[in-house]
Design an enzyme around this catalytic site. Structure first.
Site, mmCIF file in Angstrom:
data_model
loop_
_atom_site.group_PDB
_atom_site.id
_atom_site.type_symbol
_atom_site.label_atom_id
_atom_site.label_comp_id
_atom_site.label_asym_id
_atom_site.label_seq_id
_atom_site.Cartn_x
_atom_site.Cartn_y
_atom_site.Cartn_z
ATOM 1 N N HIS A 141 9.416 7.155 8.002
ATOM 2 C CA HIS A 141 10.033 7.293 6.672
ATOM 3 C C HIS A 141 11.496 7.653 6.899
ATOM 4 O O HIS A 141 11.849 8.288 7.888
ATOM 5 C CB HIS A 141 9.288 8.360 5.855
ATOM 6 C CG HIS A 141 7.947 7.880 5.388
ATOM 7 N ND1 HIS A 141 7.701 7.486 4.102
ATOM 8 C CD2 HIS A 141 6.784 7.685 6.064
ATOM 9 C CE1 HIS A 141 6.437 7.087 3.989
ATOM 10 N NE2 HIS A 141 5.857 7.201 5.173
ATOM 11 N N ARG A 166 0.836 -1.212 0.000
ATOM 12 C CA ARG A 166 0.000 0.000 0.000
ATOM 13 C C ARG A 166 0.872 1.265 0.000
ATOM 14 O O ARG A 166 1.035 1.912 -1.036
ATOM 15 C CB ARG A 166 -0.937 -0.027 1.220
ATOM 16 C CG ARG A 166 -2.077 0.971 1.179
ATOM 17 C CD ARG A 166 -1.720 2.397 1.509
ATOM 18 N NE ARG A 166 -1.118 2.575 2.841
ATOM 19 C CZ ARG A 166 -0.596 3.714 3.261
ATOM 20 N NH1 ARG A 166 -0.563 4.777 2.470
ATOM 21 N NH2 ARG A 166 -0.058 3.814 4.474
ATOM 22 N N CYS A 206 4.865 9.504 0.116
ATOM 23 C CA CYS A 206 3.463 9.918 0.141
ATOM 24 C C CYS A 206 3.214 10.908 -0.995
ATOM 25 O O CYS A 206 3.980 11.853 -1.171
ATOM 26 C CB CYS A 206 3.120 10.561 1.481
ATOM 27 S SG CYS A 206 1.445 11.178 1.538
ATOM 28 N N HIS A 228 5.634 4.564 12.659
ATOM 29 C CA HIS A 228 5.653 4.477 11.194
ATOM 30 C C HIS A 228 6.663 5.536 10.732
ATOM 31 O O HIS A 228 6.396 6.738 10.837
ATOM 32 C CB HIS A 228 4.239 4.775 10.682
ATOM 33 C CG HIS A 228 4.087 4.872 9.200
ATOM 34 N ND1 HIS A 228 3.371 3.953 8.454
ATOM 35 C CD2 HIS A 228 4.525 5.802 8.306
ATOM 36 C CE1 HIS A 228 3.381 4.307 7.175
ATOM 37 N NE2 HIS A 228 4.078 5.429 7.063
HETATM 38 C C1 HMG Z 1 -10.426 11.261 1.112
HETATM 39 C C2 HMG Z 1 -10.829 11.625 -0.294
HETATM 40 C C3 HMG Z 1 -11.604 10.493 -0.920
HETATM 41 C C4 HMG Z 1 -11.740 12.849 -0.229
HETATM 42 O O1 HMG Z 1 -11.885 13.374 -1.534
HETATM 43 P P1 HMG Z 1 -12.988 14.441 -1.902
HETATM 44 O O2 HMG Z 1 -12.768 14.829 -3.312
HETATM 45 O O3 HMG Z 1 -13.005 15.508 -0.865
HETATM 46 O O4 HMG Z 1 -14.274 13.528 -1.744
HETATM 47 P P2 HMG Z 1 -15.776 13.770 -2.085
HETATM 48 O O5 HMG Z 1 -16.539 13.081 -1.004
HETATM 49 O O6 HMG Z 1 -16.057 15.234 -2.330
HETATM 50 O O7 HMG Z 1 -15.967 12.965 -3.456
HETATM 51 C C5 HMG Z 1 -15.383 13.392 -4.665
HETATM 52 C C6 HMG Z 1 -15.324 12.219 -5.620
HETATM 53 O O8 HMG Z 1 -14.470 11.193 -5.080
HETATM 54 C C7 HMG Z 1 -15.217 9.973 -4.937
HETATM 55 N N1 HMG Z 1 -14.778 9.315 -3.714
HETATM 56 C C8 HMG Z 1 -14.886 9.797 -2.460
HETATM 57 N N2 HMG Z 1 -14.404 8.901 -1.597
HETATM 58 C C9 HMG Z 1 -13.987 7.845 -2.313
HETATM 59 C C10 HMG Z 1 -13.405 6.594 -1.952
HETATM 60 N N3 HMG Z 1 -13.140 6.282 -0.691
HETATM 61 N N4 HMG Z 1 -13.108 5.733 -2.936
HETATM 62 C C11 HMG Z 1 -13.369 6.032 -4.236
HETATM 63 N N5 HMG Z 1 -13.929 7.207 -4.629
HETATM 64 C C12 HMG Z 1 -14.242 8.104 -3.660
HETATM 65 C C13 HMG Z 1 -16.668 10.412 -4.888
HETATM 66 O O9 HMG Z 1 -17.523 9.347 -5.244
HETATM 67 C C14 HMG Z 1 -16.666 11.546 -5.870
HETATM 68 O O10 HMG Z 1 -16.625 10.995 -7.172
HETATM 69 P P3 HMG Z 1 -17.272 11.776 -8.432
HETATM 70 O O11 HMG Z 1 -18.706 11.967 -8.051
HETATM 71 O O12 HMG Z 1 -16.514 13.082 -8.556
HETATM 72 O O13 HMG Z 1 -17.034 10.826 -9.576
HETATM 73 C C15 HMG Z 1 -9.628 11.987 -1.159
HETATM 74 O O14 HMG Z 1 -9.015 13.114 -0.628
HETATM 75 C C16 HMG Z 1 -8.621 10.886 -1.265
HETATM 76 O O15 HMG Z 1 -8.898 9.815 -1.780
HETATM 77 N N6 HMG Z 1 -7.404 11.147 -0.812
HETATM 78 C C17 HMG Z 1 -6.339 10.155 -0.929
HETATM 79 C C18 HMG Z 1 -5.494 10.247 0.264
HETATM 80 C C19 HMG Z 1 -4.462 9.168 0.235
HETATM 81 O O16 HMG Z 1 -4.708 8.037 -0.165
HETATM 82 N N7 HMG Z 1 -3.250 9.534 0.706
HETATM 83 C C20 HMG Z 1 -2.204 8.572 0.861
HETATM 84 C C21 HMG Z 1 -2.500 7.638 2.007
HETATM 85 S S1 HMG Z 1 -2.184 8.358 3.603
HETATM 86 C C22 HMG Z 1 -0.523 8.085 3.810
HETATM 87 O O17 HMG Z 1 0.151 7.598 2.925
HETATM 88 C C23 HMG Z 1 0.070 8.417 5.135
HETATM 89 C C24 HMG Z 1 0.324 7.184 6.020
HETATM 90 C C25 HMG Z 1 -0.999 6.520 6.436
HETATM 91 O O18 HMG Z 1 1.087 6.217 5.324
HETATM 92 C C26 HMG Z 1 1.065 7.606 7.280
HETATM 93 C C27 HMG Z 1 2.188 8.627 7.022
HETATM 94 O O19 HMG Z 1 3.306 8.250 6.640
HETATM 95 O O20 HMG Z 1 1.892 9.801 7.186
#
Ligand code: HMG
Length: 302
Positions: free
Chosen positions: A209, A15, A240, A207
């Protein structure tokens, strides 16, 4: 000072490791990586994330990956779910655990999940409730606990504030994350101590990096506090998408080498782990970032 006898490693390579890859990685390669990690003895694997494919295209095959992995008894498979839509998509794929991810920094919360910290907690509350009703454990990840790419230094007070918010909505486990790798041991201990005020030792993890080369020192600093669960990423994959310049997670191989040297049990076979890292590195067309993997692979060729 007594260090823990055993440590649990959560491999987040499939992931966190792959989410930032620009080149497509085939679903079957992701599933194969999960199998090889299991061969190496990993019992906790973060497989994918149910986030928006517009935001993180590499995780767009989340359902297919969950269907493709070979599941083994005693292994826990976790997935990230930032909101109800993510959880609703994840549940039919039968994860053992879900991860909700908040940030200690307002700016990072906005960049990463498009909402404030307070809004993220509101979004997570029903996710936690529904996950619990489905019998799933909920891990919390707290990004930018040592520093933020947009706000700079993050204080232990900021960390504790969000730890408490997560605790209040019923998050079972607190993963404290140094997203951009700027933490150093005393700073890390100060943040961890705040998490430990509200969660038991078994439910706090680190966690790290390795952007600034501090990850192993920081893990040692956590061991000194008795913390015995860490995320790591095979081959040191990762970064990230919302933290520019952040390199991969600390490499699982490097952590296992450290823990082996300290006489701490992990249940992981380092040689097989190197095989897993070599596999995914070949798929990506570059050598592993892990120093230990590089050394052991060079030794094999000698
Ligand atoms: C959180 C959201 C979804 C908000 O995104 P948003 O645009 O604010 O969401 P929304 O509710 O306004 O929806 C907009 C569109 O996204 C779709 N949507 C809404 N939710 C989903 C979902 N779950 N799966 C699939 N589609 C989704 C929704 O259906 C809609 O589709 P449209 O009508 O435009 O076609 C967005 O900001 C996002 O996906 N962000 C990705 C964040 C991410 O994955 N970051 C990396 C992981 S975190 C990380 O790596 C850190 C960690 C954990 O490792 C620890 C560290 O080191 O810090």
């Amino acid at each position: 000072m007594k260090l823990p006898h055993t440590v649990t490693l959560v491999d987040v390579g499939p992931r966190d490791g792959l989410q930032n890859e620009k080149q497509p990685v085939a679903t079957e390669h992701k599933a194969r990586l999960v199998s090889l990690l299991q061969d190496a003895g990993l019992k906790e694997i973060e497989v994918t994330s149910f986030v928006s494919p517009k935001w993180v295209p590499q995780m767009g095959d989340n359902t297919a990956v969950m269907a493709a992995i070979e599941r083994r008894a005693g292994v826990r498979y976790s997935v990230l779910t930032p909101n109800m839509k993510g959880l609703e998509s994840a549940l039919p794929t039968k994860p053992d655990e879900i991860v909700v991810f908040a940030a200690a920094s307002e700016a990072f919360s906005q960049k990463n999940i498009n909402c404030s910290i307070a809004e993220s907690i509101e979004r997570f509350a029903p996710v936690v409730e529904m996950a619990h009703a489905a019998g799933l454990k909920v891990r919390g990840a707290l990004s930018c606990a040592m520093g933020c790419p947009y706000e700079g230094d993050i204080s232990a007070d900021q960390v504790e504030r969000v730890v408490l918010l997560m605790k209040d909505i019923g998050v079972d486990h607190m993963g404290v994350a140094d997203t951009i790798g700027v933490g150093t041991p005393r700073k890390v201990q100060a943040a961890m101590e705040r998490a430990l005020k509200h969660y038991p030792l078994a439910e706090v993890s680190g966690h790290f990096h390795d952007t600034y080369g501090q990850a192993l020192s920081n893990i040692y600093a956590c061991l000194e506090l008795g913390i015995h669960t860490f995320d790591a990423s095979v081959a040191g994959l990762g970064g990230c998408p919302y933290a520019k310049g952040a390199t991969g997670n600390v490499a699982t191989e490097d952590v296992v080498f450290l823990l082996n040297g300290l006489g701490i049990e992990t249940g992981i076979d380092l040689d097989k782990l190197v095989d897993a890292g070599a596999f995914i590195s070949e798929v990506l067309g570059r050598p592993p970032v892990s120093r230990v993997a590089r050394a052991l692979l060079a030794k094999r060729q000698a």
